[in-house]
Write a protein that holds these residues in place. Sequence first.
Motif, PDB file in Angstrom:
ATOM      1  N   TRP A  24       0.830  -1.207   0.000  1.00  0.00           N
ATOM      2  CA  TRP A  24       0.000   0.000   0.000  1.00  0.00           C
ATOM      3  C   TRP A  24       0.863   1.254   0.000  1.00  0.00           C
ATOM      4  CZ3 TRP A  24      -4.588  -0.282  -1.747  1.00  0.00           C
ATOM      5  CH2 TRP A  24      -5.326  -1.457  -1.610  1.00  0.00           C
ATOM      6  N   GLY A  25       1.992   1.211   0.685  1.00  0.00           N
ATOM      7  CA  GLY A  25       2.921   2.341   0.656  1.00  0.00           C
ATOM      8  C   GLY A  25       3.469   2.566  -0.739  1.00  0.00           C
ATOM      9  N   TRP A  26       3.813   1.474  -1.423  1.00  0.00           N
ATOM     10  CA  TRP A  26       4.314   1.560  -2.788  1.00  0.00           C
ATOM     11  C   TRP A  26       3.255   2.139  -3.714  1.00  0.00           C
ATOM     12  CZ3 TRP A  26       3.010  -0.548  -7.522  1.00  0.00           C
ATOM     13  CH2 TRP A  26       3.992  -0.507  -8.514  1.00  0.00           C
ATOM     14  N   MET A  27       2.009   1.676  -3.584  1.00  0.00           N
ATOM     15  CA  MET A  27       0.919   2.180  -4.421  1.00  0.00           C
ATOM     16  C   MET A  27       0.647   3.652  -4.130  1.00  0.00           C
ATOM     17  SD  MET A  27      -1.535  -1.183  -4.442  1.00  0.00           S
ATOM     18  CE  MET A  27      -2.960  -0.318  -5.017  1.00  0.00           C
ATOM     19  N   TYR A  28       0.701   4.035  -2.840  1.00  0.00           N
ATOM     20  CA  TYR A  28       0.486   5.441  -2.479  1.00  0.00           C
ATOM     21  C   TYR A  28       1.545   6.333  -3.122  1.00  0.00           C
ATOM     22  CZ  TYR A  28       0.298   9.795  -0.011  1.00  0.00           C
ATOM     23  OH  TYR A  28       0.239  11.126   0.250  1.00  0.00           O
ATOM     24  N   MET A  29       2.803   5.881  -3.097  1.00  0.00           N
ATOM     25  CA  MET A  29       3.883   6.690  -3.660  1.00  0.00           C
ATOM     26  C   MET A  29       3.645   6.954  -5.151  1.00  0.00           C
ATOM     27  SD  MET A  29       5.856   7.501  -1.206  1.00  0.00           S
ATOM     28  CE  MET A  29       7.542   7.845  -1.631  1.00  0.00           C
ATOM     29  N   ARG A  30       3.170   5.964  -5.876  1.00  0.00           N
ATOM     30  CA  ARG A  30       2.922   6.146  -7.314  1.00  0.00           C
ATOM     31  C   ARG A  30       1.745   7.076  -7.549  1.00  0.00           C
ATOM     32  NH1 ARG A  30       6.968   3.651  -5.645  1.00  0.00           N
ATOM     33  NH2 ARG A  30       8.295   2.766  -7.236  1.00  0.00           N
ATOM     34  N   ALA A  31       0.652   6.834  -6.852  1.00  0.00           N
ATOM     35  CA  ALA A  31      -0.550   7.654  -7.050  1.00  0.00           C
ATOM     36  C   ALA A  31      -0.317   9.095  -6.599  1.00  0.00           C
ATOM     37  CB  ALA A  31      -1.728   7.046  -6.301  1.00  0.00           C
ATOM     38  N   SER A  32       0.283   9.265  -5.430  1.00  0.00           N
ATOM     39  CA  SER A  32       0.504  10.626  -4.936  1.00  0.00           C
ATOM     40  C   SER A  32       1.529  11.350  -5.794  1.00  0.00           C
ATOM     41  CB  SER A  32       0.950  10.609  -3.471  1.00  0.00           C
ATOM     42  OG  SER A  32       2.229  10.031  -3.326  1.00  0.00           O
ATOM     43  N   GLY A  33       2.504  10.620  -6.325  1.00  0.00           N
ATOM     44  CA  GLY A  33       3.494  11.245  -7.203  1.00  0.00           C
ATOM     45  C   GLY A  33       2.857  11.832  -8.452  1.00  0.00           C
ATOM     46  N   VAL A  34       1.954  11.084  -9.072  1.00  0.00           N
ATOM     47  CA  VAL A  34       1.264  11.577 -10.270  1.00  0.00           C
ATOM     48  C   VAL A  34       0.399  12.784  -9.922  1.00  0.00           C
ATOM     49  CG1 VAL A  34      -0.501  10.988 -11.983  1.00  0.00           C
ATOM     50  CG2 VAL A  34       1.307   9.353 -11.434  1.00  0.00           C
TER      51      VAL A  34
END
Length: 148
Positions: A24-34
Motif C-alpha cells: 500500500w505504501g508503494w501504491m500510495y507513492m505512485r498515485a501521490s506522485g502523479v
Amino acid sequence: MSATIADPRSARPTSRRGGNLEKWGWMYMRASGVLLVVLIFGHLFVNLMTGEGIHQIDFAFVAGKLASPFWQWWDVLMLWLALIHGANGMRTIVNDYVTHKTTRSVLVWAVWLAAGFLIVLGTLVVFTFDPCLGVTPESILWADCQAA
C-alpha cells in the motif's frame, strides 16, 4: 556445501494475514506522485505564468489566493500529499539503512510525528489565514482591512 536459491516465481508460504503495508505504501507513492506533479505544475503555472508572472507575487497575491476555498483546498491537498509522500519515502530509507530495531523504530516515529505536526500546522495556517491580523493604522493594509 551447496546453497539452493528458491525460484522467485514459486509460491511462498505466507505467515501473516491482513493487508500488506509495504504494498500500500508503494501504491500510495505512485498515485501521490502523479497527483503531486499535476498539483505542483498547476501551482507554478498560476503563480509564475499568468498575470504579471513573478512580479505579481506579494502579500496581497497570497492573501487573495488564500481567501478562495478552491485555492485553500488545492494548497492543503498539495501539502498533505507532499508531506505524506516525503515521510513515506523517509520511512523506506530508514527501513533500508538502519539495522538496529530500536533506532529504526525511533526514527520512523520521529519522521511520522514531524510530518503530522507540519500537516496540522500547515492546514491551520491555510484555513485560518487572516491578512488583517495585527494591522495597525500605520500599515498600508489599514484601509483595505477597515473596508472588510
